[in-house]
Design a protein around this motif. Structure first.
Motif, PDB file in Angstrom:
ATOM      1  N   PHE A 195       0.839  -1.201   0.000  1.00  0.00           N
ATOM      2  CA  PHE A 195       0.000   0.000   0.000  1.00  0.00           C
ATOM      3  C   PHE A 195       0.878   1.256   0.000  1.00  0.00           C
ATOM      4  CE2 PHE A 195      -3.736  -2.430   0.446  1.00  0.00           C
ATOM      5  CZ  PHE A 195      -4.852  -1.603   0.492  1.00  0.00           C
ATOM      6  N   MET A 196       1.955   1.207   0.811  1.00  0.00           N
ATOM      7  CA  MET A 196       2.852   2.373   0.898  1.00  0.00           C
ATOM      8  C   MET A 196       3.646   2.569  -0.392  1.00  0.00           C
ATOM      9  SD  MET A 196       2.317   3.873   3.730  1.00  0.00           S
ATOM     10  CE  MET A 196       3.687   4.998   3.750  1.00  0.00           C
ATOM     11  N   ALA A 197       3.804   1.474  -1.170  1.00  0.00           N
ATOM     12  CA  ALA A 197       4.572   1.570  -2.421  1.00  0.00           C
ATOM     13  C   ALA A 197       3.674   1.905  -3.620  1.00  0.00           C
ATOM     14  CB  ALA A 197       5.291   0.239  -2.686  1.00  0.00           C
ATOM     15  N   ASP A 198       2.384   2.130  -3.372  1.00  0.00           N
ATOM     16  CA  ASP A 198       1.448   2.440  -4.465  1.00  0.00           C
ATOM     17  C   ASP A 198       1.881   3.744  -5.144  1.00  0.00           C
ATOM     18  OD1 ASP A 198      -0.676   3.023  -6.116  1.00  0.00           O
ATOM     19  OD2 ASP A 198      -2.229   2.581  -4.641  1.00  0.00           O
ATOM     20  N   PRO A 199       2.214   3.715  -6.439  1.00  0.00           N
ATOM     21  CA  PRO A 199       2.725   4.923  -7.103  1.00  0.00           C
ATOM     22  C   PRO A 199       1.721   6.079  -7.134  1.00  0.00           C
ATOM     23  CG  PRO A 199       2.337   3.156  -8.708  1.00  0.00           C
ATOM     24  CD  PRO A 199       2.185   2.545  -7.353  1.00  0.00           C
ATOM     25  N   ARG A 200       0.428   5.767  -6.943  1.00  0.00           N
ATOM     26  CA  ARG A 200      -0.573   6.849  -6.975  1.00  0.00           C
ATOM     27  C   ARG A 200      -0.423   7.799  -5.791  1.00  0.00           C
ATOM     28  NH1 ARG A 200      -5.973   3.601  -7.264  1.00  0.00           N
ATOM     29  NH2 ARG A 200      -4.802   2.376  -5.771  1.00  0.00           N
ATOM     30  N   LEU A 201       0.182   7.321  -4.682  1.00  0.00           N
ATOM     31  CA  LEU A 201       0.303   8.165  -3.488  1.00  0.00           C
ATOM     32  C   LEU A 201       1.100   9.428  -3.783  1.00  0.00           C
ATOM     33  CD1 LEU A 201       0.938   5.592  -0.601  1.00  0.00           C
ATOM     34  CD2 LEU A 201      -1.180   6.744  -1.176  1.00  0.00           C
ATOM     35  N   SER A 202       2.267   9.257  -4.453  1.00  0.00           N
ATOM     36  CA  SER A 202       3.097  10.433  -4.730  1.00  0.00           C
ATOM     37  C   SER A 202       2.401  11.349  -5.733  1.00  0.00           C
ATOM     38  CB  SER A 202       4.476  10.017  -5.240  1.00  0.00           C
ATOM     39  OG  SER A 202       4.338   9.157  -6.342  1.00  0.00           O
ATOM     40  N   LEU A 203       1.640  10.739  -6.647  1.00  0.00           N
ATOM     41  CA  LEU A 203       0.905  11.533  -7.646  1.00  0.00           C
ATOM     42  C   LEU A 203      -0.155  12.388  -6.951  1.00  0.00           C
ATOM     43  CD1 LEU A 203       0.721  11.756 -10.800  1.00  0.00           C
ATOM     44  CD2 LEU A 203      -1.233  10.224 -10.659  1.00  0.00           C
ATOM     45  N   TRP A 204      -0.935  11.767  -6.056  1.00  0.00           N
ATOM     46  CA  TRP A 204      -1.963  12.506  -5.311  1.00  0.00           C
ATOM     47  C   TRP A 204      -1.325  13.614  -4.472  1.00  0.00           C
ATOM     48  CZ3 TRP A 204      -4.292   7.189  -3.735  1.00  0.00           C
ATOM     49  CH2 TRP A 204      -5.207   6.771  -4.706  1.00  0.00           C
ATOM     50  N   ARG A 205      -0.142  13.284  -3.909  1.00  0.00           N
ATOM     51  CA  ARG A 205       0.526  14.276  -3.054  1.00  0.00           C
ATOM     52  C   ARG A 205       0.969  15.481  -3.871  1.00  0.00           C
ATOM     53  NH1 ARG A 205       5.388  15.555  -0.484  1.00  0.00           N
ATOM     54  NH2 ARG A 205       5.072  16.073   1.707  1.00  0.00           N
ATOM     55  N   GLN A 206       1.562  15.209  -5.054  1.00  0.00           N
ATOM     56  CA  GLN A 206       2.021  16.310  -5.925  1.00  0.00           C
ATOM     57  C   GLN A 206       0.849  17.181  -6.371  1.00  0.00           C
ATOM     58  OE1 GLN A 206       3.945  14.188  -9.086  1.00  0.00           O
ATOM     59  NE2 GLN A 206       5.672  13.608  -7.813  1.00  0.00           N
ATOM     60  N   GLN A 207      -0.259  16.522  -6.693  1.00  0.00           N
ATOM     61  CA  GLN A 207      -1.406  17.273  -7.205  1.00  0.00           C
ATOM     62  C   GLN A 207      -2.244  17.879  -6.088  1.00  0.00           C
ATOM     63  OE1 GLN A 207      -3.322  14.199  -9.466  1.00  0.00           O
ATOM     64  NE2 GLN A 207      -2.030  14.476 -11.260  1.00  0.00           N
ATOM     65  N   GLY A 208      -1.988  17.445  -4.843  1.00  0.00           N
ATOM     66  CA  GLY A 208      -2.766  17.944  -3.705  1.00  0.00           C
ATOM     67  C   GLY A 208      -4.214  17.488  -3.726  1.00  0.00           C
ATOM     68  N   THR A 209      -4.468  16.356  -4.418  1.00  0.00           N
ATOM     69  CA  THR A 209      -5.854  15.863  -4.527  1.00  0.00           C
ATOM     70  C   THR A 209      -6.097  14.730  -3.542  1.00  0.00           C
ATOM     71  OG1 THR A 209      -5.118  14.366  -6.260  1.00  0.00           O
ATOM     72  CG2 THR A 209      -6.126  16.435  -6.967  1.00  0.00           C
ATOM     73  N   GLY A 210      -7.359  14.500  -3.243  1.00  0.00           N
ATOM     74  CA  GLY A 210      -7.714  13.401  -2.348  1.00  0.00           C
ATOM     75  C   GLY A 210      -7.855  12.103  -3.118  1.00  0.00           C
ATOM     76  N   MET A 211      -7.730  10.986  -2.402  1.00  0.00           N
ATOM     77  CA  MET A 211      -7.917   9.687  -3.055  1.00  0.00           C
ATOM     78  C   MET A 211      -9.409   9.410  -3.236  1.00  0.00           C
ATOM     79  SD  MET A 211      -6.885   7.072   0.024  1.00  0.00           S
ATOM     80  CE  MET A 211      -5.225   7.662   0.232  1.00  0.00           C
ATOM     81  N   THR A 212      -9.725   8.400  -4.040  1.00  0.00           N
ATOM     82  CA  THR A 212     -11.126   8.061  -4.279  1.00  0.00           C
ATOM     83  C   THR A 212     -11.736   7.449  -3.019  1.00  0.00           C
ATOM     84  OG1 THR A 212     -10.554   5.842  -5.005  1.00  0.00           O
ATOM     85  CG2 THR A 212     -10.635   7.555  -6.713  1.00  0.00           C
ATOM     86  N   ASP A 213     -13.067   7.450  -2.935  1.00  0.00           N
ATOM     87  CA  ASP A 213     -13.752   6.883  -1.765  1.00  0.00           C
ATOM     88  C   ASP A 213     -13.389   5.422  -1.560  1.00  0.00           C
ATOM     89  OD1 ASP A 213     -14.951   9.090  -0.856  1.00  0.00           O
ATOM     90  OD2 ASP A 213     -16.939   8.689  -1.658  1.00  0.00           O
ATOM     91  N   LYS A 214     -13.311   4.657  -2.690  1.00  0.00           N
ATOM     92  CA  LYS A 214     -12.973   3.229  -2.598  1.00  0.00           C
ATOM     93  C   LYS A 214     -11.611   3.054  -1.940  1.00  0.00           C
ATOM     94  CE  LYS A 214     -15.544   1.138  -6.419  1.00  0.00           C
ATOM     95  NZ  LYS A 214     -15.469   0.652  -7.788  1.00  0.00           N
ATOM     96  N   CYS A 215     -10.642   3.847  -2.398  1.00  0.00           N
ATOM     97  CA  CYS A 215      -9.285   3.747  -1.834  1.00  0.00           C
ATOM     98  C   CYS A 215      -9.277   4.139  -0.367  1.00  0.00           C
ATOM     99  CB  CYS A 215      -8.329   4.668  -2.595  1.00  0.00           C
ATOM    100  SG  CYS A 215      -7.715   3.930  -4.092  1.00  0.00           S
ATOM    101  N   ARG A 216      -9.999   5.218  -0.048  1.00  0.00           N
ATOM    102  CA  ARG A 216      -9.990   5.697   1.339  1.00  0.00           C
ATOM    103  C   ARG A 216     -10.559   4.640   2.283  1.00  0.00           C
ATOM    104  NH1 ARG A 216     -12.990   7.855   4.916  1.00  0.00           N
ATOM    105  NH2 ARG A 216     -14.848   7.889   3.627  1.00  0.00           N
ATOM    106  N   GLN A 217     -11.610   3.925   1.832  1.00  0.00           N
ATOM    107  CA  GLN A 217     -12.194   2.866   2.671  1.00  0.00           C
ATOM    108  C   GLN A 217     -11.182   1.747   2.917  1.00  0.00           C
ATOM    109  OE1 GLN A 217     -15.718   1.924   0.463  1.00  0.00           O
ATOM    110  NE2 GLN A 217     -16.742   3.808   1.057  1.00  0.00           N
TER     111      GLN A 217
END
Length: 930
Positions: A195-217
């Protein structure tokens, strides 16, 4: 056979209609009653053991006498002399010489070399011997496979059922914890690493956007599972320390998401004992849970006994922090923390203890609710005058990542389930609807409370929990529980989302109120309506008269047919208070569905309500962009059609307040005038004429307002009325000079030809030509077909029309191939074949030496000359062949002129002189043209 601590065997998979019988070799190592490693020839990789490993294990358990038991191989070798050992090695090499010969030679070389590494160690390894007593022993877990699967599911982003698969892996972790299998925390660690190695994390962080509801759950469940792991009541302190270190390491990583799935908000900590932590990340609660312990003596007594109560003489004091006035124990932890303890007990297999603590928490919540009610009664007058309160609240439980209320609900209902709950949810197949029965709370005796009633009482405004409530069959006891809770919610002031005054931070209670409304309606209609109106926050409605007989509910929404006043009041309040067009549209659609049942005549009153709501949506969305606008317009026409003729005439007459001109002509009027609408309404001739007259008036108004987009629709709608049609045509002619494009004019011109107005068609085509400009290199322009059609039309009308359009063509079209195409078509047949009445047709072909074709021929030759020079300024060798073909086409056109061959020869000589530097190209020109 078993060789030391190594079980090996062959498993046969029986034949199927599609596959033959297969055998697989299986090897299993074990140590102190645990399988520590497995290999199987089937090659199936999964986090669970394959069927062949399970089959061999069960065979050994069920038929131990059938499995030969032997000493570890090193013990057997110890009993052999030198000759026997040599014989064994040579036979072994002979049996498997292709696989083991290179290894055998390498080992022999190393043993014979005195200073090799192998000779520095006493003895030799034995795979069949058991591990040392000091070695860690745990069940075999294919770590690589766990990593691979989690990585794969995450890469699918929660789609293709991957979210379900990840939840299934979380369920497996919970099952391991329940079985006290040490691999539970190990598997959770592997999952977390991925989960910590998911490449989307750094992308979301750079863009300052929140993750999807499914991911957050999924992240919420991950965090909650770590809380369970560290809250294990029998966890050793060194284990807890190592987990804390690991959690801190993950929490310190830049990509570690915050608890709400975003990058930048503030949340209180788990215990509320410390000031707000500036940025709580997903592992914060688990790290704080490492500080919690189970040594409190009151807590120990709660979870260890059903009969723990305060002595009778203490019960009337009323200020105890440990017991309620009835003597039942309380647990005053912050609710999410207390529920996290319940979840941990349940997860680690202490279900009875979890239930006891859950009951203590509910008794605490009840007491707090009662005290809040008492406070509110004293302050009610002052609070009602203020209208709302901003008393600061503790952390909200709705949408809480640890899902405290969900945890209590599950703990209480699990013990009431009648079906087999032992089967693990693999995420496959349809989930079965659970069946519940009442189970008395332990220690309460007969006639006491039921765990199921407690579960219902604890529920609040969580969509997931409300969905679970739908599974409960409501009997008399549960209805009484709901009624009691509903009344308390209505009377509880700011401490309830359904109180007369509410917190500023209050969450809307619509989902829960809708459930209560539907559930209580058959049993207590007045209470149902009171709840619904309170949830809508419409105080004006609560004081209006009582309801009449309640109709049967349709689609989960219920209507009171005998109470028009209440319906009208609700409509006015909706129009005044709801500012979202999509919500009002949904409401209008629902009302329409209920008003038009398939097997009954329509409810006209409710239909009119749907129409009024629809008209409001039209007005709200008229000047804003809304992607559902076309759907809304179509729906409104359908609704007005159901209401009747007067409704349709009304929307046609007031179209400019509801629709754009394009919508009014292409959707509204077109649908109203369609054969289906006339049939649906069953109109007589005068009514049809009235409706058609309104539609034509609308069409002409729209054509005046927006001729570019509405002219064609207006002409179509006015076809059957001569005066209206002439008016629409004049509007088009007036607009043509100014605002209309050639493509709009060509479209209308073609329509006119189709309708049998060729001269009008010619006039519009001529106007379109004046708006057009085709450059020399635009030989694939979309307007070419229109130009060819316009010239063909002019040619068919006669010499005069052709003479009129050719100057326009020459002025607008500079593309040689298009001009030569027009020229060729005009010389193939005689003009005037359309046979316009009153005109004579000579039937002669036209000459290219005389007007009007001479002008067209000169323009075509000139276009070929200009295009040739333009192409030669930047031509590459790969286009030489294509260029020579182009010159051949040019020659065909030149030769149509009387002195064409002389003109073409001069043209070629000019080219050879000007472009003599392009030697290869000029050689090709000489070869073809001399």
């Amino acid at each position: 056979q078993i060789l030391g601590f190594h079980l090996s065997g062959t498993v046969m998979e029986p034949a199927t209609p599609s596959d033959p019988e297969v055998t697989h070799k299986v090897a299993i190592s074990f140590d102190r009653c645990k399988i520590t490693s497995v290999t199987c020839g089937c090659g199936n990789r999964d986090i669970f053991y394959c069927a062949h490993v399970v089959a061999l294990s069960l065979y050994r358990i069920r038929k131990p006498e059938q499995v030969k038991l032997r000493l570890p191989i090193s013990e057997t070798l110890f009993q052999m002399n030198r000759d026997q050992l040599q014989k064994l090695v040579q036979y072994l090499i002979t049996a498997h010489h292709t696989e083991v010969l290179p290894t055998a030679q390498k080992l022999a070389d190393e043993i014979l070399s005195s200073n090799s590494e192998i000779n520095q160690v006493h003895g030799a390894p034995d795979p069949t011997a058991g591990a040392s007593i000091d070695d860690d022993n745990c069940w075999h877990l294919d770590e690589d496979q766990v990593r691979e699967q989690v990585k794969q599911f995450l890469s699918q982003g929660g789609y293709y059922g991957s979210g379900k698969q990840l939840n299934s892996m979380f369920a497996k972790v919970r099952e391991m914890l329940r079985m006290r299998d040490s691999n539970g925390a190990r598997m959770l660690t592997l999952i977390t690493e991925q989960f910590m190695a998911d490449p989307r994390l750094s992308l979301w962080r750079q863009q300052g956007t929140g993750m999807t509801d499914k991911c957050r759950q999924l992240w919420d469940e991950l965090g909650a599972l770590w809380v369970c792991v560290v809250l294990n009541p029998h966890c050793k302190s060194d284990e807890k320390s190592s987990w804390l270190r690991q959690l801190k390491k993950w929490g310190d990583m830049d990509v570690c998401p915050l608890e709400d799935g975003h990058y930048g908000s503030e949340l209180p900590n788990i215990t509320n004992a410390l000031p707000q932590s500036s940025l709580a990340q997903v592992f914060s609660r688990a790290m704080e849970a490492c500080e919690l312990h189970w040594q409190d003596s009151h807590l120990q007594r709660i979870i260890s006994s059903d009969l723990y109560m305060s002595p009778a003489y203490q019960r009337d004091q009323g200020d105890s922090l440990l017991f309620n006035p009835q003597g039942l124990p309380l647990w005053l932890d912050h609710v999410p923390t207390a529920c996290a303890r319940v979840d941990a007990l349940r997860s680690h297999g202490y279900s009875r203890e979890a239930l006891r603590l859950a009951v203590a928490i509910i008794n605490t919540l009840r007491l707090q609710q009662q005290r809040q009610m008492d406070v509110y009664k004293h302050q009610k007058k002052e609070l009602l005058q203020r209208g709302l309160t901003s008393t600061s609240t503790l952390e909200g439980w709705v949408g809480h990542p640890l899902d405290p209320i969900g945890c209590l609900f599950t703990t209480l209902t699990e013990t009431c389930r009648m079906d087999d709950d032992g089967a693990m949810d693999t995420g496959e197949g349809e989930p079965r609807t659970p069946v519940y029965q009442h189970v008395s709370v332990w220690g309460c005796g007969e006639g006491g409370e039921s765990y199921l009633a407690l579960a219902l009482e604890v529920c609040r405004n969580e969509e997931q929990i409300v969905a679970k409530l739908q599974d409960l069959e409501l009997d008399e006891l549960l209805v009484q529980t709901l009624r009691k809770q509903a009344l308390q919610l209505l009377e509880a002031g700011p401490f309830s989302g359904l109180g007369e005054v509410i917190h500023r931070e209050s969450v809307p209670m619509h989902t829960f109120a809708k459930y209560l409304f539907t559930a209580l309606l058959p049993h207590d209609a007045d209470l149902s309506y009171k709840l619904a109106l309170r949830a809508m926050r419409l105080p004006v409605l609560e004081s209006s008269g009582g309801s009449g007989d309640v109709g049967h509910p349709h689609h989960g929404i219920s209507m009171v047919p005998s109470d028009m006043l209440r319906l009208r009041t609700v409509l006015e309040a909706v129009q005044k208070n709801i500012h979202s067009s999509s919500l009002i549209f949904k409401l209008a659609q629902d009302a329409f569905k209920i008003a038009t049942p398939a097997d009954h005549p329509p409810d006209i009153t409710l239909l009119n309500v749907a129409l009024e709501l629809g008209l409001q949506v039209m007005r709200m969305t008229l000047s804003t962009l809304n992607w559902r606008r076309r759907e809304m317009v179509r729906w409104l026409v359908t609704c007005a059609t159901e209401v009747g003729l007067r409704a349709l005439i009304s929307i046609l007459q007031s179209w400019y307040t509801l629709f754009t001109p394009t919508e009014a002509t292409s959707i509204v009027a077109a649908t109203v005038m369609s054969h289906n609408t006339i049939l649906r309404l069953g109109l007589d001739y005068p009514q049809r004429e009235e409706l058609a007259g309104c539609a034509r008036t609308l069409a002409l108004q729209c054509a005046m307002k927006d001729p570019q987009n509405c002219a064609l629709s207006a002409l179509t709608l006015c076809e059957k009325d001569h005066i209206a049609f002439e008016t629409a045509y004049q509007i088009v002619i007036d607009a043509a000079a100014a605002g209309m494009t050639y493509s709009q004019l060509f479209t209308i011109a073609r329509y006119m030809e189709h309708r049998g107005y060729p001269l009008r068609s010619f006039k519009l085509a001529s106007l379109a030509m004046t708006h057009l400009n085709l450059a020399y290199n635009q030989d694939t322009h979309p307007a070419i077909n229109d130009v060819l059609w316009a010239c063909a039309l002019s040619h068919s009308l006669g010499k005069n029309e052709l003479a009129a359009i050719i100057p326009l063509v020459v002025k607008s079209v500079h593309c040689a191939t298009v001009l030569s195409d027009i020229l060729r078509r005009c010389t193939v047949t005689a003009p005037g074949l359309a046979g316009i009445p009153g005109r004579r047709n000579s039937g002669k072909l036209m000459s290219t030496d005389k007007a009007p074709l001479r002008q067209l021929l000169d323009a075509t030759i000139s276009a070929y000359i200009n295009t040739t020079h333009s192409r030669l300024t930047h031509i590459s060798p790969r286009h030489y062949g294509e260029f020579i073909e182009f010159l051949s086409k040019a020659r065909e056109t030149f030769l149509l002129a009387q002195d064409g061959h002389i003109q073409f020869a001069q043209f070629i000589d000019n080219l050879k002189q000007i472009y003599k530097g392009k030697k290869k190209l000029m050689m090709l020109v000489r070869e073809r043209f001399g």
